[in-house]
Design an enzyme around this catalytic site. Structure first.
Site, PDB file in Angstrom:
ATOM      1  CD  GLU A   1     -16.373  33.105  -1.572  1.00 45.98           C
ATOM      2  OE1 GLU A   1     -16.747  33.494  -0.449  1.00 45.98           O
ATOM      3  OE2 GLU A   1     -15.809  32.009  -1.757  1.00 45.98           O
TER       4      GLU A   1
ATOM      5  CD  GLU B   1     -11.481  31.481  -2.649  1.00 45.67           C
ATOM      6  OE1 GLU B   1     -12.015  30.898  -1.665  1.00 45.67           O
ATOM      7  OE2 GLU B   1     -11.455  32.707  -2.780  1.00 45.67           O
TER       8      GLU B   1
HETATM    9  C1  FCB Z   1     -13.751  31.926   0.750  1.00 46.33           C
HETATM   10  C2  FCB Z   1     -13.017  33.245   0.631  1.00 46.33           C
HETATM   11  C3  FCB Z   1     -11.555  33.137   0.912  1.00 46.33           C
HETATM   12  C4  FCB Z   1     -11.243  32.196   2.050  1.00 46.33           C
HETATM   13  C5  FCB Z   1     -11.962  30.885   1.876  1.00 46.33           C
HETATM   14  C6  FCB Z   1     -11.697  29.884   2.948  1.00 46.33           C
HETATM   15  O1  FCB Z   1     -15.084  32.175   1.033  1.00 46.33           O
HETATM   16  O2  FCB Z   1     -13.162  33.759  -0.662  1.00 46.33           O
HETATM   17  O3  FCB Z   1     -11.064  34.433   1.139  1.00 46.33           O
HETATM   18  O4  FCB Z   1     -11.498  32.798   3.262  1.00 46.33           O
HETATM   19  O5  FCB Z   1     -13.339  31.106   1.784  1.00 46.33           O
END
Ligand code: FCB
Length: 451
Positions: free
Chosen positions: A168, A347
């Site tokens: 990110e 994620e």
């Molecule tokens: C993302 C991050 C991760 C976590 C999630 C909830 O932005 O990459 O580390 O904090 O959010």
């Protein structure tokens, strides 16, 4: 009756994700140097509730237990990150043997359990020495990062095939733009974005040189942007939001230039840098939680602001809960980038309070509902032509949610932050059963990890 969960093709890889600073603890153990996040947490008024990552989930000392939790879940993939200051305390030069040994134990422990590692080189924690030299606002950080990435590839490239350069970069840039609560910070957002994507591009060939059969990607937080109304000001705001968020990194990575607005790139980079940034990728990692619904706003840095999604509830972090919009983002990717490399969902998760009930069990049903709908969206996107190869739940464990501290919980496994006891939640049992179904009903079972 609830609909059955979707069944995915056998090549699809299932996993969970974590990041070093959020789970490891052991912040000064075995020769680890301080990181920007240690400093941020330790200063007065640091993270919410006075939280620090000093102990976190103490994963560093509870590795075997956490590996067994993954094995019990039945995942075939684990996405984790390496703490740069643990393995190279000053951000250049000397490597810390005991820190490197920890990740050897982690990688070997995964392989022994038939779980394939997916290594994130940078998930936001860098040596304080790098921060002192200007962090990502300093161009030299891109070179330091590429050296660090190569060092990891030399060490782990014989056992780790799948590498993520950055997690990110947009969030790193935003942290720079808005700054943490407390003392003033540097405001060099776009320069930071430039150096991040440059560091990524410098690292890709250095990783490839040392990893046999490498699959190299980057994890981007993408939202899928819609205007709050069809008024021209909001429609223009949504176009800006798309350029400064969803397209800010995809365009230089895949098209060799930063996105253009009104005929001009939002960020100027020279030809040489642009060529480096467009190093060929094997996959794009997508982190998805919620869409962006935006309206024009003078107070926003780029002239827009996020507004509530009408009718949607919100999770503990205030993010709209609209899993049915995941498909819109995946469709936008298909439309906007016809040459997109395969996608890995790196994620996807849900923040809750997740308190144990009277019997000690954590019935996190909203998380299950959210994940199930997200998976239906992913399955539908496959049918519509998206090339998606894997999916990782954020997160295995409740952990330190950065500036928000320990209150928002994302884990499939509950962590009591006083005793550090781990308790699988209802969502852990659901995901395990879901993976059982994939093994049974996916045509010839899950593809074995290797070969
Ligand atoms: C993302 C991050 C991760 C976590 C999630 C909830 O932005 O990459 O580390 O904090 O959010």
């Amino acid at each position: 009756m609830t609909e059955p969960d979707p069944v995915f093709p056998p090549y699809f890889r299932w996993g969970v994700a974590t990041a070093a600073y959020q789970i490891e603890g052991a912040w000064d153990a075995d020769g680890k140097g301080p990181s920007n996040w240690d400093t941020r947490a330790h200063r007065p008024g640091g993270l919410a509730g006075g939280a620090t990552g000093d102990v976190a989930c103490d994963h560093y000392h509870r590795l075997a237990e956490d590996l067994d939790l993954m094995a019990g879940l039945g995942v075939g993939s684990y996405r984790f990150s390496v703490s740069w200051p643990r393995v190279q305390p000053a951000g250049r030069g000397r490597w810390n043997r005991r820190g490197l040994d920890f990740y050897d134990r982690l990688v070997d422990g995964l392989l022994a359990r038939r779980i394939e590692p997916m290594l994130t080189v940078y998930h936001w924690d860098h040596p304080q020495a790098i921060e002192d030299a200007g962090g990502w606002a300093d161009r030299d950080t891109a070179s330091r990062f590429a050296d660090y990435a190569e060092g990891l590839a030399v060490r782990y490239g014989d056992r780790v095939r799948r590498w993520i350069t950055l997690n990110e970069p947009l969030s790193v840039m935003h942290a720079e733009l808005t700054g943490p609560p407390g003392p003033p910070v540097r405001r060099h957002g776009l320069r930071v974005a430039h150096h991040l994507v440059l560091g990524h591009g410098l690292a890709v060939p250095r990783l490839r040189a040392h990893v046999t059969g490498a699959e190299i990607g980057i994890s981007l937080n993408l939202a899928g942007t819609t205007p709050a109304t069809d008024r021209p000001a909001d429609v223009a705001a949504a176009a800006r939001a798309e350029a400064y968020e969803d397209r800010l990194f995809l365009d230089p990575l895949l098209r060799g230039d930063f996105p253009h607005l009104d005929g001009k790139p939002v960020l100027e980079a020279g030809d040489a840098d642009r060529a480096i940034m467009a190093a060929p990728l094997d996959f794009v990692g997508v982190n998805w939680y919620a869409p962006a619904h935006v309206a024009a706003s003078e107070s926003g840095v780029f002239g827009y602001t996020r507004v509530p999604v009408p009718g949607a509830s919100t999770n503990l972090l205030g993010w709209p809960v609209v899993p049915e919009r995941f498909g819109a983002l995946l469709a936008w990717l298909r439309r906007t980038y016809p040459d997109l490399p395969p996608i890995q969902i790196t994620e996807n998760g849900y923040a809750g309070l997740d308190e144990p009930d009277g019997t000690g069990s954590v019935e996190d049903l909203p998380r299950i509902a959210y994940l199930r709908e997200c998976l239906r969206q992913v399955r539908a996107a496959l049918d519509a032509g998206s090339d998606i190869r894997g999916y990782h739940v954020w997160s295995l464990l409740d952990n330190l949610e950065w500036d928000h501290g320990y209150r928002p919980r994302f884990g499939l496994v509950h962590v009591d932050f006083t005793t550090l006891a781990r308790t699988p939640k209802a969502s852990y049992r659901w995901y395990r059963q879901f993976l059982d179904v994939q093994r049974r009903d996916g045509k010839d079972g899950l593809r074995p990890c290797f070969g």
